[in-house]
Design an enzyme around this catalytic site. Structure first.
Site, PDB file in Angstrom:
ATOM      1  N   GLU A   9      49.433  32.521  41.377  1.00  0.00           N
ATOM      2  CA  GLU A   9      50.792  32.001  41.507  1.00  0.00           C
ATOM      3  C   GLU A   9      51.821  33.008  40.961  1.00  0.00           C
ATOM      4  OE1 GLU A   9      51.017  28.063  39.863  1.00  0.00           O
ATOM      5  OE2 GLU A   9      53.201  28.126  39.872  1.00  0.00           O
ATOM      6  N   THR A  10      51.561  33.530  39.758  1.00  0.00           N
ATOM      7  CA  THR A  10      52.504  34.489  39.166  1.00  0.00           C
ATOM      8  C   THR A  10      52.473  35.810  39.932  1.00  0.00           C
ATOM      9  OG1 THR A  10      52.032  33.450  37.044  1.00  0.00           O
ATOM     10  CG2 THR A  10      53.269  35.492  36.974  1.00  0.00           C
TER      11      THR A  10
ATOM     12  N   CYS B 199      49.486  39.673  51.890  1.00  0.00           N
ATOM     13  CA  CYS B 199      48.619  40.016  53.030  1.00  0.00           C
ATOM     14  C   CYS B 199      47.138  39.969  52.621  1.00  0.00           C
ATOM     15  CB  CYS B 199      48.887  41.433  53.518  1.00  0.00           C
ATOM     16  SG  CYS B 199      50.497  41.738  54.222  1.00  0.00           S
TER      17      CYS B 199
ATOM     18  N   CYS C  63      37.405  32.664  35.607  1.00  0.00           N
ATOM     19  CA  CYS C  63      36.850  33.467  34.513  1.00  0.00           C
ATOM     20  C   CYS C  63      36.290  32.601  33.389  1.00  0.00           C
ATOM     21  CB  CYS C  63      37.857  34.474  33.981  1.00  0.00           C
ATOM     22  SG  CYS C  63      39.181  33.749  33.055  1.00  0.00           S
TER      23      CYS C  63
HETATM   24 ZN    ZN Z   1      52.470  41.330  53.177  1.00  0.00          ZN
END
Ligand code: ZN
Length: 341
Positions: A127-128, A169, A180
């Site tokens: 998200e970040t 992308c 983790c």
């Molecule tokens: Zn992109």
């Protein structure tokens, strides 16, 4: 002898490169394992200015891999940016270090990026990273991704004015290190990812023109290599192709931002508007809650559940199974605090 003589003798840097490093400003988002190591390496390399953004505090289980911190920092629940800033100034007093004790979000990111030449990813969640990616492409600032899990890690620089893919992308090809907690992490994996991230940063800052490629390794399995990612650019990407809408930069209408955390297996709550809570200076309790103040954070405990509350209203909640439960506990903790003043 000049402090940076060995680095200046290296063909990729030289005196001109060193001068460029001294004139550079790097923003490090998150000073946990990856971010704290990157910060130390860049401070030692003579970067002019470092800004650290992190809203978390030091805990004992961080010390296995977060090299800037000590047992005393963990015992006193010191804010990571404060402990890191102090240590970095001891390491290299020539570097200007600014610690921002807050989490990165879409309302403070533009301000934090003022004058920044490169952003380093020291976060542990997608998200970040999507937010960093959107901001980096919108304002044309290179950023360096790093991800890890167990003994496996990868890193990749993203340079907005080049033709390659962006993080959005590649999202489905990259490791999600939110697992983790399940796989754990080796301290040496952190060092390896950081070595790549910091080297990429030095190359960008000194004007190296090489096309970025993804470095991927598994230390335990003795496997490593570079992967060309150029063909993975998505023509419909909302960040780097066609109509760029930078989705994460749109302002949220929610009154609170709620997020599951990886490293500390809890829930993070951030009110939309920063608060200025009155936190009692002394320990207090009632039949269900116990309140303990520390210098940068306070702890509220109810049975085996815990709310670590910051003055600006942010909180990390542990011992809950759902975000709803976390929110209810958060409200209850605030109600208990209001009764104390
Ligand atoms: Zn992109």
């Amino acid at each position: 002898m000049n402090k940076y003589v060995k680095q200046e003798r290296f063909h990729g840097i030289g005196q001109l490169g060193q001068k460029r490093l001294r004139e550079s400003h790097v923003l490090i988002v998150g000073v946990g394992a990856l971010g704290s190591m990157s910060a130390e390496m860049l401070a030692r390399a003579g970067i002019g200015e470092l800004t650290l953004v992190d809203g978390d505090f030091v805990e004992e289980h961080n010390l296995q891999r977060q090299l800037l911190y000590t047992e005393l920092d963990a015992k006193t629940h010191r804010a990571k940016v404060k402990a890191a800033t102090k240590r970095l100034q001891e390491v290299n007093s020539e570097v200007k270090v600014t610690g921002c004790f807050q989490s990165l979000h879409n309302e403070n990111i533009q301000q934090l990026l003022q004058g920044v030449d490169v952003i380093i990813d020291g976060t542990d969640n997608f998200e970040t990273r999507l937010l960093i990616n959107d901001a980096a492409y919108k304002w044309g600032i290179p950023w360096v991704y790093g991800g890890l899990s167990g003994s496996y890690g990868l890193s990749l620089p993203f340079i907005p004015n080049q033709s390659g893919p962006c993080f959005r992308c590649l999202e489905s090809f990259l490791t999600d290190d939110e697992d983790c907690d399940t796989h754990g992490v080796l301290g040496t994996t952190v060092q390896m990812v950081t070595a790549q991230q910091v080297t990429s940063t030095l190359k960008i800052l000194t004007g190296d023109k090489a096309q970025p490629s993804m470095y991927k390794f598994d230390l335990w399995e003795s496997d490593a290599g570079y992967i060309q990612v150029h063909s993975l650019k998505q023509p419909s990407c909302k960040t780097c192709s066609g109509e760029r809408t930078y989705p994460t930069l749109r302002t949220s209408q929610m009154k609170r931002h709620i997020q599951w955390l990886c490293a500390s297996s809890g829930v993070h709550i951030r009110p939309k508007e920063a608060q200025n809570l009155h936190l009692p200076r002394d320990r207090c309790s009632n039949h269900s809650w116990t309140y303990l103040p520390f210098s940068d954070v306070c702890m509220l405990r109810k049975a085996n559940r815990q709310v670590m509350l910051f003055q600006d209203g942010r909180a990390t909640i542990r011992g809950v199974a759902t975000t709803n439960e976390a929110e209810m506990l958060y409200d209850e903790a605030l109600a208990f605090l209001y009764e104390q003043v």
